[in-house]
Write an enzyme that holds these catalytic residues in place. Sequence first.
Site, short mmCIF file in Angstrom:
data_model
loop_
_atom_site.label_atom_id
_atom_site.label_comp_id
_atom_site.label_asym_id
_atom_site.label_seq_id
_atom_site.Cartn_x
_atom_site.Cartn_y
_atom_site.Cartn_z
N THR A 1 4.00 2.59 5.87
CA THR A 1 2.61 2.13 5.94
C THR A 1 1.83 3.05 6.86
OG1 THR A 1 1.16 0.39 6.82
CG2 THR A 1 3.39 0.45 7.68
N GLY B 1 0.82 -1.21 0.00
CA GLY B 1 0.00 0.00 0.00
C GLY B 1 0.85 1.26 0.00
N ASP C 1 5.05 -5.00 6.19
CA ASP C 1 5.58 -6.31 6.55
C ASP C 1 5.63 -7.27 5.38
OD1 ASP C 1 2.85 -6.54 6.39
OD2 ASP C 1 2.58 -7.53 8.32
N ARG D 1 1.15 -5.29 -5.46
CA ARG D 1 1.37 -6.51 -4.71
C ARG D 1 1.67 -7.62 -5.71
NH1 ARG D 1 -2.15 -3.55 -1.48
NH2 ARG D 1 -1.59 -3.56 0.73
N ARG E 1 -7.15 -3.00 9.74
CA ARG E 1 -7.73 -4.34 9.85
C ARG E 1 -7.19 -5.08 11.06
NH1 ARG E 1 -7.34 -4.11 4.14
NH2 ARG E 1 -9.38 -4.29 3.13
N ASP F 1 2.06 -0.28 11.91
CA ASP F 1 1.94 -1.61 12.51
C ASP F 1 3.19 -2.47 12.34
OD1 ASP F 1 1.71 -1.93 9.78
OD2 ASP F 1 0.00 -3.28 9.86
N ASP G 1 -0.60 2.37 8.67
CA ASP G 1 -1.13 1.68 9.85
C ASP G 1 -0.20 1.74 11.05
OD1 ASP G 1 -3.60 0.81 8.75
OD2 ASP G 1 -2.55 -0.78 7.68
#
Length: 319
Positions: free
Chosen positions: A125, A11, A103, A72, A171, A129, A127
């Site tokens: 990213t 992303g 990741d 991707r 998510r 995360d 997120d």
Amino acid sequence: MKKIAVLTSGGDAPGMNAAIRAVVRRGIFKQLEVVGIKHGYQGLMEGDYIPLSLGSVGDIIHRGGTILQTARCEAFKTEDGQKQGLSRLKENGIDGLVVIGGDGSFNGALKLAKMGFPTVGIPGTIDNDIACTDYTIGFDTAVNTVIEAIDKIRDTATSHERTYVIEVMGRQAGNIALWSGLAGGAESILIPETEADMDDIISRLLQGQKRGKKHSIIIVAEGVATGNKIGEIIRERTGFETRVTVLGHIQRGGTPSAFDRVLGSRMGATAVDFLVEGKTGVMVAVQNNQMVAVPLEEAVSRPHSLPLSLYELAHSLSI
């Protein structure tokens, strides 16, 4: 180390262009030739390489997205795909690779590093995360995008005396929901890291009504439930007029914040330094405002931890 390449994968995130710019200019500063790989690992396998110069990365630091495009690639997850990618890198005389992504992107970078190819990752990213780093490129901008939306929605919620449910990205990680909810003064925040307590949310809404509160904002991360589902439950159990807003991909784009521009610049330059120093199979991480090298294997194997102290703070301030 004479020639290095950079790619973005997964992303997109605001600040990726700042990182690309830094890789190119730091590389040239250190007398290296720099190549851009378009469309992530797909382009790496197919040989979609372009030379990058000082001028080619001019006027991109303020732009969202990535000038190299991203994708991707399932094929690169296979051993044959990885061997094909490695072959392409060697055919093009590439001595080192910088991978900007999350990741999934780091798993690919780790495979190349284990095959003996010098590779360094940069966490990009929205997120936030990725384990072992305080921040990832794009997170700050995404949170500010959500905050701007919350502020505007609150104006309408106040005018019409409504309850608003705002669904944000996340998510598996609730960082965007937590930070934007805390900064935006949300009445309740639902994140994947904690079990959603609808009884508590409903109780808070009813208590607020009793003390004269006319509107409320509920933030829900997409990994918990859809905003429409939460809105339906609130309507059924309170009878309150409730509206739902799903922010979606608006959170990915936009002009990167000053923080993300600086973070991307620091990480991009550091990634080049690591390659020149002979470091490989590592991620550039920011810890206590310092750039450090963290093994990619550690970054992808350790679970990301969200600061629950912030969640508890938000919960106590929204009474």
